[in-house]
Design an enzyme around this catalytic site. Structure first.
Site, PDB file in Angstrom:
ATOM      1  N   TYR A   1     -15.475 -46.937 -46.948  1.00 13.83           N
ATOM      2  CA  TYR A   1     -16.319 -46.416 -48.463  1.00 13.83           C
ATOM      3  C   TYR A   1     -16.213 -47.229 -49.257  1.00 13.83           C
ATOM      4  CZ  TYR A   1     -18.080 -43.319 -44.529  1.00 13.83           C
ATOM      5  OH  TYR A   1     -18.220 -42.550 -43.767  1.00 13.83           O
TER       6      TYR A   1
ATOM      7  N   ARG B   1     -17.640 -50.493 -48.122  1.00 11.57           N
ATOM      8  CA  ARG B   1     -19.606 -50.276 -48.394  1.00 11.57           C
ATOM      9  C   ARG B   1     -20.142 -50.262 -49.677  1.00 11.57           C
ATOM     10  NH1 ARG B   1     -20.428 -46.359 -43.797  1.00 11.57           N
ATOM     11  NH2 ARG B   1     -22.523 -46.797 -43.620  1.00 11.57           N
TER      12      ARG B   1
ATOM     13  N   GLN C   1     -31.504 -41.895 -43.917  1.00 15.76           N
ATOM     14  CA  GLN C   1     -30.191 -42.222 -42.593  1.00 15.76           C
ATOM     15  C   GLN C   1     -29.415 -42.913 -43.527  1.00 15.76           C
ATOM     16  OE1 GLN C   1     -30.854 -41.355 -38.034  1.00 15.76           O
ATOM     17  NE2 GLN C   1     -32.559 -42.765 -39.068  1.00 15.76           N
ATOM     18  N   ASN C   2     -29.839 -43.522 -44.711  1.00 14.38           N
ATOM     19  CA  ASN C   2     -29.314 -44.531 -45.543  1.00 14.38           C
ATOM     20  C   ASN C   2     -27.836 -43.391 -46.174  1.00 14.38           C
ATOM     21  OD1 ASN C   2     -30.241 -46.534 -42.671  1.00 14.38           O
ATOM     22  ND2 ASN C   2     -32.092 -46.934 -44.775  1.00 14.38           N
TER      23      ASN C   2
ATOM     24  N   HIS D   1     -27.597 -38.451 -44.796  1.00 15.00           N
ATOM     25  CA  HIS D   1     -26.557 -38.473 -44.169  1.00 15.00           C
ATOM     26  C   HIS D   1     -25.553 -38.225 -45.639  1.00 15.00           C
ATOM     27  CE1 HIS D   1     -27.600 -39.523 -40.143  1.00 15.00           C
ATOM     28  NE2 HIS D   1     -28.113 -38.507 -40.683  1.00 15.00           N
TER      29      HIS D   1
ATOM     30  N   CYS E   1     -14.689 -32.707 -52.895  1.00 18.43           N
ATOM     31  CA  CYS E   1     -13.452 -32.906 -53.031  1.00 18.43           C
ATOM     32  C   CYS E   1     -13.423 -31.726 -51.869  1.00 18.43           C
ATOM     33  CB  CYS E   1     -13.274 -31.790 -54.215  1.00 18.43           C
ATOM     34  SG  CYS E   1     -11.030 -30.662 -53.810  1.00 18.43           S
TER      35      CYS E   1
ATOM     36  N   THR F   1     -34.566 -47.691 -37.063  1.00 15.08           N
ATOM     37  CA  THR F   1     -33.949 -47.060 -36.724  1.00 15.08           C
ATOM     38  C   THR F   1     -33.764 -47.258 -35.135  1.00 15.08           C
ATOM     39  OG1 THR F   1     -32.928 -44.791 -37.009  1.00 15.08           O
ATOM     40  CG2 THR F   1     -35.076 -45.196 -37.111  1.00 15.08           C
ATOM     41  N   SER F   2     -32.633 -47.053 -34.979  1.00 17.97           N
ATOM     42  CA  SER F   2     -31.907 -47.621 -33.367  1.00 17.97           C
ATOM     43  C   SER F   2     -32.433 -46.035 -32.724  1.00 17.97           C
ATOM     44  CB  SER F   2     -30.960 -47.924 -32.858  1.00 17.97           C
ATOM     45  OG  SER F   2     -29.855 -46.482 -33.526  1.00 17.97           O
TER      46      SER F   2
HETATM   47  C1  BV8 Z   1     -24.682 -32.974 -36.074  1.00 16.61           C
HETATM   48  C2  BV8 Z   1     -23.255 -41.399 -41.941  1.00 16.61           C
HETATM   49  C3  BV8 Z   1     -24.216 -30.471 -35.678  1.00 16.61           C
HETATM   50  C4  BV8 Z   1     -22.172 -42.312 -41.947  1.00 16.61           C
HETATM   51  C5  BV8 Z   1     -24.237 -41.097 -39.786  1.00 16.61           C
HETATM   52  C6  BV8 Z   1     -20.073 -35.155 -30.348  1.00 16.61           C
HETATM   53  C7  BV8 Z   1     -19.447 -33.995 -31.299  1.00 16.61           C
HETATM   54  C8  BV8 Z   1     -20.209 -34.197 -32.601  1.00 16.61           C
HETATM   55  C9  BV8 Z   1     -21.407 -34.317 -33.045  1.00 16.61           C
HETATM   56  C10 BV8 Z   1     -22.275 -34.855 -31.610  1.00 16.61           C
HETATM   57  C11 BV8 Z   1     -21.370 -35.420 -30.349  1.00 16.61           C
HETATM   58  N1  BV8 Z   1     -22.333 -35.602 -29.477  1.00 16.61           N
HETATM   59  C12 BV8 Z   1     -23.506 -35.737 -30.064  1.00 16.61           C
HETATM   60  C13 BV8 Z   1     -23.512 -35.629 -31.634  1.00 16.61           C
HETATM   61  C14 BV8 Z   1     -24.603 -35.570 -32.223  1.00 16.61           C
HETATM   62  C15 BV8 Z   1     -23.975 -36.248 -33.425  1.00 16.61           C
HETATM   63  C16 BV8 Z   1     -24.205 -37.878 -32.443  1.00 16.61           C
HETATM   64  O1  BV8 Z   1     -25.521 -38.498 -33.189  1.00 16.61           O
HETATM   65  N2  BV8 Z   1     -23.731 -38.770 -31.972  1.00 16.61           N
HETATM   66  C17 BV8 Z   1     -24.526 -40.067 -31.523  1.00 16.61           C
HETATM   67  C18 BV8 Z   1     -23.667 -41.364 -31.930  1.00 16.61           C
HETATM   68  C19 BV8 Z   1     -24.720 -39.244 -30.351  1.00 16.61           C
HETATM   69  N3  BV8 Z   1     -24.538 -36.308 -34.580  1.00 16.61           N
HETATM   70  C20 BV8 Z   1     -23.547 -35.723 -35.669  1.00 16.61           C
HETATM   71  O2  BV8 Z   1     -22.554 -35.859 -35.595  1.00 16.61           O
HETATM   72  C21 BV8 Z   1     -24.664 -34.920 -37.000  1.00 16.61           C
HETATM   73  N4  BV8 Z   1     -24.288 -33.563 -36.944  1.00 16.61           N
HETATM   74  O3  BV8 Z   1     -25.016 -32.818 -34.662  1.00 16.61           O
HETATM   75  O4  BV8 Z   1     -24.348 -32.358 -36.290  1.00 16.61           O
HETATM   76  C22 BV8 Z   1     -22.822 -30.402 -34.408  1.00 16.61           C
HETATM   77  C23 BV8 Z   1     -21.770 -30.527 -35.713  1.00 16.61           C
HETATM   78  C24 BV8 Z   1     -20.448 -30.526 -34.108  1.00 16.61           C
HETATM   79  C25 BV8 Z   1     -20.920 -30.651 -32.879  1.00 16.61           C
HETATM   80  C26 BV8 Z   1     -21.830 -30.548 -32.624  1.00 16.61           C
HETATM   81  C27 BV8 Z   1     -22.885 -30.566 -33.394  1.00 16.61           C
HETATM   82  C28 BV8 Z   1     -24.421 -36.198 -38.202  1.00 16.61           C
HETATM   83  C29 BV8 Z   1     -24.492 -37.438 -37.774  1.00 16.61           C
HETATM   84  C30 BV8 Z   1     -24.658 -38.116 -39.082  1.00 16.61           C
HETATM   85  C31 BV8 Z   1     -23.765 -38.698 -38.887  1.00 16.61           C
HETATM   86  N5  BV8 Z   1     -23.468 -39.963 -40.300  1.00 16.61           N
HETATM   87  N6  BV8 Z   1     -24.389 -41.885 -40.972  1.00 16.61           N
HETATM   88  C32 BV8 Z   1     -22.226 -43.347 -42.928  1.00 16.61           C
HETATM   89  O5  BV8 Z   1     -22.968 -43.676 -42.910  1.00 16.61           O
HETATM   90  O6  BV8 Z   1     -20.580 -44.366 -43.173  1.00 16.61           O
HETATM   91  S1  BV8 Z   1     -25.235 -41.686 -38.897  1.00 16.61           S
HETATM   92  C33 BV8 Z   1     -25.263 -43.074 -39.548  1.00 16.61           C
HETATM   93  O7  BV8 Z   1     -25.512 -44.155 -37.856  1.00 16.61           O
HETATM   94  C34 BV8 Z   1     -26.192 -43.900 -39.272  1.00 16.61           C
HETATM   95  O8  BV8 Z   1     -26.837 -42.866 -40.867  1.00 16.61           O
HETATM   96  C35 BV8 Z   1     -27.550 -43.850 -39.243  1.00 16.61           C
HETATM   97  O9  BV8 Z   1     -27.625 -42.594 -38.979  1.00 16.61           O
HETATM   98  C36 BV8 Z   1     -26.795 -43.949 -37.522  1.00 16.61           C
HETATM   99  C37 BV8 Z   1     -27.505 -45.554 -37.460  1.00 16.61           C
HETATM  100  O10 BV8 Z   1     -28.440 -44.957 -36.967  1.00 16.61           O
HETATM  101  P1  BV8 Z   1     -29.536 -46.472 -37.943  1.00 16.61           P
HETATM  102  O11 BV8 Z   1     -29.748 -45.832 -38.760  1.00 16.61           O
HETATM  103  O12 BV8 Z   1     -30.901 -45.880 -37.110  1.00 16.61           O
HETATM  104  O13 BV8 Z   1     -28.647 -47.876 -37.412  1.00 16.61           O
HETATM  105  P2  BV8 Z   1     -28.749 -48.559 -36.224  1.00 16.61           P
HETATM  106  O14 BV8 Z   1     -27.746 -50.264 -36.865  1.00 16.61           O
HETATM  107  O15 BV8 Z   1     -27.932 -47.575 -34.932  1.00 16.61           O
HETATM  108  O16 BV8 Z   1     -29.659 -49.201 -35.973  1.00 16.61           O
HETATM  109  C38 BV8 Z   1     -30.923 -50.148 -36.867  1.00 16.61           C
HETATM  110  C39 BV8 Z   1     -32.095 -50.405 -36.431  1.00 16.61           C
HETATM  111  O17 BV8 Z   1     -32.604 -51.177 -37.286  1.00 16.61           O
HETATM  112  C40 BV8 Z   1     -31.621 -50.884 -34.861  1.00 16.61           C
HETATM  113  O18 BV8 Z   1     -32.567 -50.409 -34.083  1.00 16.61           O
HETATM  114  C41 BV8 Z   1     -32.502 -52.666 -34.826  1.00 16.61           C
HETATM  115  O19 BV8 Z   1     -33.331 -53.101 -34.412  1.00 16.61           O
HETATM  116  C42 BV8 Z   1     -33.371 -52.227 -36.667  1.00 16.61           C
HETATM  117  N7  BV8 Z   1     -33.497 -53.436 -37.643  1.00 16.61           N
HETATM  118  C43 BV8 Z   1     -32.194 -53.914 -37.595  1.00 16.61           C
HETATM  119  N8  BV8 Z   1     -33.249 -54.701 -38.876  1.00 16.61           N
HETATM  120  C44 BV8 Z   1     -34.156 -54.602 -38.795  1.00 16.61           C
HETATM  121  C45 BV8 Z   1     -34.701 -53.701 -38.206  1.00 16.61           C
HETATM  122  N9  BV8 Z   1     -36.115 -53.072 -38.205  1.00 16.61           N
HETATM  123  C46 BV8 Z   1     -37.327 -53.259 -39.036  1.00 16.61           C
HETATM  124  N10 BV8 Z   1     -36.509 -54.029 -39.645  1.00 16.61           N
HETATM  125  C47 BV8 Z   1     -35.031 -55.435 -39.134  1.00 16.61           C
HETATM  126  N11 BV8 Z   1     -35.373 -56.091 -40.612  1.00 16.61           N
END
Ligand code: BV8
Length: 248
Positions: free
Chosen positions: A63, A66, A98-99, A116, A124, A194-195
């Site tokens: 972090y 970042r 989400q950022n 997020h 803490c 967002t993906s």
């Molecule tokens: C939750 C902070 C309830 C961190 C982030 C198993 C156990 C526990 C949970 C889960 C599980 N299975 C699934 C889940 C749910 C899980 C989840 O969804 N997992 C995914 C991986 C399957 N979600 C969670 O855990 C959430 N909480 O569900 O709580 C719960 C609780 C306990 C147990 C069960 C359920 C919490 C999710 C939040 C996580 N924290 N961020 C940090 O940043 O350090 S998420 C993090 O990744 C980002 O914040 C962001 O949200 C995510 C990345 O996604 P994107 O923003 O979409 O970025 P990405 O790179 O993927 O895509 C970018 C896109 O932009 C691409 O498509 C690209 O083509 C496009 N692009 C690029 N350049 C451009 C562009 N488009 C336009 N213009 C450009 N120039």
């Protein structure tokens, strides 16, 4: 810009942004590195309570890096376009991001929900003190302790005020977003950069459609939840957003 999106006086606009909106500022997206790794660690492992419990110094290094990157870049035309739209629409506009890089706030977005968390806030993991502003960069083997806990002779581990994988989002944030959707006479839902891989954010389009929303995705590549959108504009958000809206 081919066929702009017309926004009439009854339309409320909810925007969801992801890492792609910050990419043109120079911040790598989560899927930039095809293997989604940071220092050979899966990001989902570092950005998790388990990862923090296992190696808090490593997570603080992740972090801190970042924080330094986010401080070194500027908002781009995509961020500024959303500020301009908010200024035109007022309380008919809401931005959920989400950022965690803080760039929307630095660009001037005010009707903003950082679902997020934010890189520049720390809390803490032991006591109930409120999250506080923190721009410090922590050395690679340093783990910051809580001053309030120390005053009581305890040790409290400070952590980034970030929603990690496996952690619940703030219900107040989710409530504000769902209330906006429910109160809109007509709803336009825009997702940009967002993906659609991470829930619950990736499910917002489905919620919006339940309220009869028009739904538009602006993304450089196909998104995992792309089929849920009425329209996909393939392109860069910094180029598309400034030309997209025709506010009546
Ligand atoms: C939750 C902070 C309830 C961190 C982030 C198993 C156990 C526990 C949970 C889960 C599980 N299975 C699934 C889940 C749910 C899980 C989840 O969804 N997992 C995914 C991986 C399957 N979600 C969670 O855990 C959430 N909480 O569900 O709580 C719960 C609780 C306990 C147990 C069960 C359920 C919490 C999710 C939040 C996580 N924290 N961020 C940090 O940043 O350090 S998420 C993090 O990744 C980002 O914040 C962001 O949200 C995510 C990345 O996604 P994107 O923003 O979409 O970025 P990405 O790179 O993927 O895509 C970018 C896109 O932009 C691409 O498509 C690209 O083509 C496009 N692009 C690029 N350049 C451009 C562009 N488009 C336009 N213009 C450009 N120039």
């Amino acid at each position: 810009m081919s066929d702009k999106i017309e926004i009439d006086r009854d339309t409320w606009v909810l925007v969801l942004t992801g890492a792609g909106v910050s990419a043109e500022s120079g911040i790598p997206t989560f899927r930039a590195s095809p293997d989604g790794l940071w220092e050979n660690h899966k990001i989902e492992d570092v950005a998790s309570p388990e990862g923090f419990a296992d190696n808090p110094a490593l997570v603080w290094r992740f972090y801190s890096e970042r924080r330094a990157k986010a401080k070194s870049v500027e908002p781009n035309p995509g961020h500024h376009a959303l500020v301009a739209l908010e200024e035109k629409l007022g309380d008919r506009f809401l931005l959920a991001t989400q950022n965690v890089d803080g760039l929307h706030g630095r660009a001037g977005s005010r009707r903003l929900v950082e679902i997020h968390g934010n890189l520049f806030k720390t809390r803490c993991s032991t006591c109930e003190r409120d999250p506080f502003d923190d721009e410090d960069l922590y050395a690679s083997n340093e783990v910051p302790g809580c001053g309030k806990c120390a005053e009581r002779g305890d040790f409290g581990l400070l952590r980034p005020h970030i929603v990690w994988f496996g952690e619940m989002l703030d219900p107040r944030d989710l409530h504000r977003i769902s209330r906006f959707m429910a109160n809109a006479p007509k709803l336009l839902f825009i997702a940009a950069g967002t993906s659609g891989a991470v829930y619950p954010a990736a499910g917002f389009v489905n919620n919006a459609r339940k309220f009869g929303a028009r739904t538009v995705l602006i993304n450089a590549d196909a998104a995992d939840n792309g089929a849920e959108f009425h329209r996909w504009i393939q392109g860069k958000s910094g180029a598309v957003l400034p030309e997209l809206f025709d506010v009546r």
